[in-house]
Design a protein around this motif. Structure first.
Motif, PDB file in Angstrom:
ATOM      1  N   ASN A  21       3.842  -8.261   0.933  1.00  0.00           N
ATOM      2  CA  ASN A  21       3.991  -8.018   2.370  1.00  0.00           C
ATOM      3  C   ASN A  21       5.423  -7.632   2.735  1.00  0.00           C
ATOM      4  N   GLU A  22       6.404  -8.238   2.066  1.00  0.00           N
ATOM      5  CA  GLU A  22       7.800  -7.899   2.349  1.00  0.00           C
ATOM      6  C   GLU A  22       8.110  -6.468   1.922  1.00  0.00           C
ATOM      7  N   VAL A  23       7.594  -6.049   0.776  1.00  0.00           N
ATOM      8  CA  VAL A  23       7.815  -4.663   0.336  1.00  0.00           C
ATOM      9  C   VAL A  23       7.157  -3.706   1.324  1.00  0.00           C
ATOM     10  N   ASN A  24       5.948  -4.015   1.761  1.00  0.00           N
ATOM     11  CA  ASN A  24       5.285  -3.176   2.773  1.00  0.00           C
ATOM     12  C   ASN A  24       6.105  -3.129   4.063  1.00  0.00           C
ATOM     13  N   ARG A  25       6.697  -4.257   4.465  1.00  0.00           N
ATOM     14  CA  ARG A  25       7.514  -4.302   5.676  1.00  0.00           C
ATOM     15  C   ARG A  25       8.744  -3.406   5.526  1.00  0.00           C
ATOM     16  N   LEU A  26       9.369  -3.447   4.361  1.00  0.00           N
ATOM     17  CA  LEU A  26      10.545  -2.610   4.124  1.00  0.00           C
ATOM     18  C   LEU A  26      10.189  -1.125   4.140  1.00  0.00           C
ATOM     19  N   LEU A  27       9.032  -0.784   3.594  1.00  0.00           N
ATOM     20  CA  LEU A  27       8.612   0.618   3.619  1.00  0.00           C
ATOM     21  C   LEU A  27       8.354   1.070   5.049  1.00  0.00           C
ATOM     22  N   THR A  28       7.754   0.210   5.847  1.00  0.00           N
ATOM     23  CA  THR A  28       7.523   0.526   7.252  1.00  0.00           C
ATOM     24  C   THR A  28       8.854   0.676   7.980  1.00  0.00           C
ATOM     25  N   ALA A  70      14.710   8.520  -0.330  1.00  0.00           N
ATOM     26  CA  ALA A  70      16.072   7.970  -0.226  1.00  0.00           C
ATOM     27  C   ALA A  70      16.132   6.870   0.831  1.00  0.00           C
ATOM     28  N   ARG A  71      15.424   7.060   1.960  1.00  0.00           N
ATOM     29  CA  ARG A  71      15.410   6.015   3.004  1.00  0.00           C
ATOM     30  C   ARG A  71      14.750   4.739   2.479  1.00  0.00           C
ATOM     31  N   VAL A  72      13.678   4.903   1.720  1.00  0.00           N
ATOM     32  CA  VAL A  72      12.992   3.736   1.154  1.00  0.00           C
ATOM     33  C   VAL A  72      13.922   3.004   0.184  1.00  0.00           C
ATOM     34  N   LEU A  73      14.565   3.740  -0.711  1.00  0.00           N
ATOM     35  CA  LEU A  73      15.475   3.115  -1.676  1.00  0.00           C
ATOM     36  C   LEU A  73      16.606   2.379  -0.961  1.00  0.00           C
ATOM     37  N   ALA A  74      17.137   2.977   0.095  1.00  0.00           N
ATOM     38  CA  ALA A  74      18.214   2.332   0.858  1.00  0.00           C
ATOM     39  C   ALA A  74      17.712   1.064   1.541  1.00  0.00           C
ATOM     40  N   GLU A  75      16.514   1.115   2.099  1.00  0.00           N
ATOM     41  CA  GLU A  75      15.966  -0.055   2.797  1.00  0.00           C
ATOM     42  C   GLU A  75      15.732  -1.204   1.816  1.00  0.00           C
ATOM     43  N   ILE A  76      15.241  -0.905   0.633  1.00  0.00           N
ATOM     44  CA  ILE A  76      15.032  -1.940  -0.376  1.00  0.00           C
ATOM     45  C   ILE A  76      16.373  -2.511  -0.809  1.00  0.00           C
ATOM     46  N   ASP A  77      17.367  -1.664  -0.938  1.00  0.00           N
ATOM     47  CA  ASP A  77      18.704  -2.114  -1.319  1.00  0.00           C
ATOM     48  C   ASP A  77      19.316  -3.023  -0.257  1.00  0.00           C
ATOM     49  N   SER A  79      17.670  -5.076   1.672  1.00  0.00           N
ATOM     50  CA  SER A  79      16.809  -6.233   1.908  1.00  0.00           C
ATOM     51  C   SER A  79      17.604  -7.541   1.854  1.00  0.00           C
ATOM     52  N   GLU A  80      17.263  -8.463   2.756  1.00  0.00           N
ATOM     53  CA  GLU A  80      17.919  -9.771   2.761  1.00  0.00           C
ATOM     54  C   GLU A  80      17.583 -10.566   1.508  1.00  0.00           C
ATOM     55  N   GLN A  81      16.409 -10.330   0.973  1.00  0.00           N
ATOM     56  CA  GLN A  81      15.976 -10.975  -0.261  1.00  0.00           C
ATOM     57  C   GLN A  81      16.065  -9.942  -1.377  1.00  0.00           C
ATOM     58  N   GLN A  82      16.588 -10.332  -2.507  1.00  0.00           N
ATOM     59  CA  GLN A  82      16.817  -9.381  -3.586  1.00  0.00           C
ATOM     60  C   GLN A  82      15.514  -8.912  -4.215  1.00  0.00           C
ATOM     61  N   LEU A  83      15.383  -7.611  -4.307  1.00  0.00           N
ATOM     62  CA  LEU A  83      14.301  -6.958  -5.036  1.00  0.00           C
ATOM     63  C   LEU A  83      14.957  -6.033  -6.055  1.00  0.00           C
ATOM     64  N   THR A  84      14.492  -6.073  -7.285  1.00  0.00           N
ATOM     65  CA  THR A  84      15.092  -5.294  -8.355  1.00  0.00           C
ATOM     66  C   THR A  84      14.046  -4.368  -8.954  1.00  0.00           C
ATOM     67  N   TRP A  85      14.420  -3.107  -9.141  1.00  0.00           N
ATOM     68  CA  TRP A  85      13.516  -2.176  -9.820  1.00  0.00           C
ATOM     69  C   TRP A  85      13.555  -2.479 -11.313  1.00  0.00           C
ATOM     70  N   SER A  86      12.418  -2.802 -11.905  1.00  0.00           N
ATOM     71  CA  SER A  86      12.383  -2.965 -13.359  1.00  0.00           C
ATOM     72  C   SER A  86      12.107  -1.612 -14.004  1.00  0.00           C
ATOM     73  N   GLN A  87      11.501  -0.731 -13.238  1.00  0.00           N
ATOM     74  CA  GLN A  87      11.355   0.665 -13.635  1.00  0.00           C
ATOM     75  C   GLN A  87      11.140   1.479 -12.373  1.00  0.00           C
ATOM     76  N   CYS A  88      11.633   2.693 -12.390  1.00  0.00           N
ATOM     77  CA  CYS A  88      11.480   3.564 -11.227  1.00  0.00           C
ATOM     78  C   CYS A  88      11.673   4.997 -11.684  1.00  0.00           C
ATOM     79  N   SER A  89      10.720   5.856 -11.334  1.00  0.00           N
ATOM     80  CA  SER A  89      10.882   7.271 -11.643  1.00  0.00           C
ATOM     81  C   SER A  89      10.546   8.085 -10.402  1.00  0.00           C
ATOM     82  N   VAL A  90      11.293   9.154 -10.229  1.00  0.00           N
ATOM     83  CA  VAL A  90      11.067  10.085  -9.134  1.00  0.00           C
ATOM     84  C   VAL A  90      10.955  11.469  -9.767  1.00  0.00           C
ATOM     85  N   ALA A  91       9.833  12.141  -9.477  1.00  0.00           N
ATOM     86  CA  ALA A  91       9.597  13.462 -10.074  1.00  0.00           C
ATOM     87  C   ALA A  91       8.866  14.342  -9.069  1.00  0.00           C
ATOM     88  N   PRO A  92       9.101  15.660  -9.140  1.00  0.00           N
ATOM     89  CA  PRO A  92       8.394  16.556  -8.226  1.00  0.00           C
ATOM     90  C   PRO A  92       6.894  16.559  -8.534  1.00  0.00           C
TER      91      PRO A  92
END
Length: 128
Positions: A21-28, A70-77, A79-92
């Motif tokens: 739910n917190e990740v969904n909130r950050l995306l929103t 980029a906005r999503v990545l910034a919002e996750i960064d 976050s008041e509570q730490q969330l860490t990417w264990s893997q992340c890929s961005v591709a066209p």
């Protein structure tokens, strides 16, 4: 960001749901209206020889413009509570048209167990 999430709910399904739910909130909060995204498969991972800390991870899939990603990545960064990417890929999505890209990744959160929260005498953050 606080390195540990404090969740004093002992129900494993609700524990995973809080992170999801917190990740969904950050995306929103990243203001990505009309963007196709999913936050799925929350799972709890018990850490070897650790009884007071566990991990919760969720999979994030999204198709959007690079600006929205980029906005999503910034919002996750932020976050008041730490969330860490264990893997992340961005591709066209399409090499001929790079207006939309796909982000696929796994976010992890370190969570103090209810027993650890009780030992610290702290209240639940992000709890129900």
């Amino acid at each position: 960001a606080a390195p540990f999430w404090r969740i004093d709910d002992r129900n494993p399904v609700r524990q995973k749901g809080i992170i999801q739910n917190e990740v969904n909130r950050l995306l929103t909060k990243a203001n990505i209206r009309g963007v196709d995204y999913q936050v799925i498969n929350p799972r709890r991972i018990d850490l070897p020889e650790k009884t007071l800390v566990y991990e919760v991870e969720v999979t994030v899939n999204m198709t959007a413009s690079m600006r929205e990603i980029a906005r999503v990545l910034a919002e996750i960064d932020r976050s008041e509570q730490q969330l860490t990417w264990s893997q992340c890929s961005v591709a066209p999505l399409n090499l001929r048209d790079t207006s939309k890209v796909r982000l696929t990744g796994t976010l992890r959160a370190l969570v103090l167990s209810p027993d650890a929260v009780a030992l610290l005498g702290g209240s639940s953050e992000g709890g129900p």
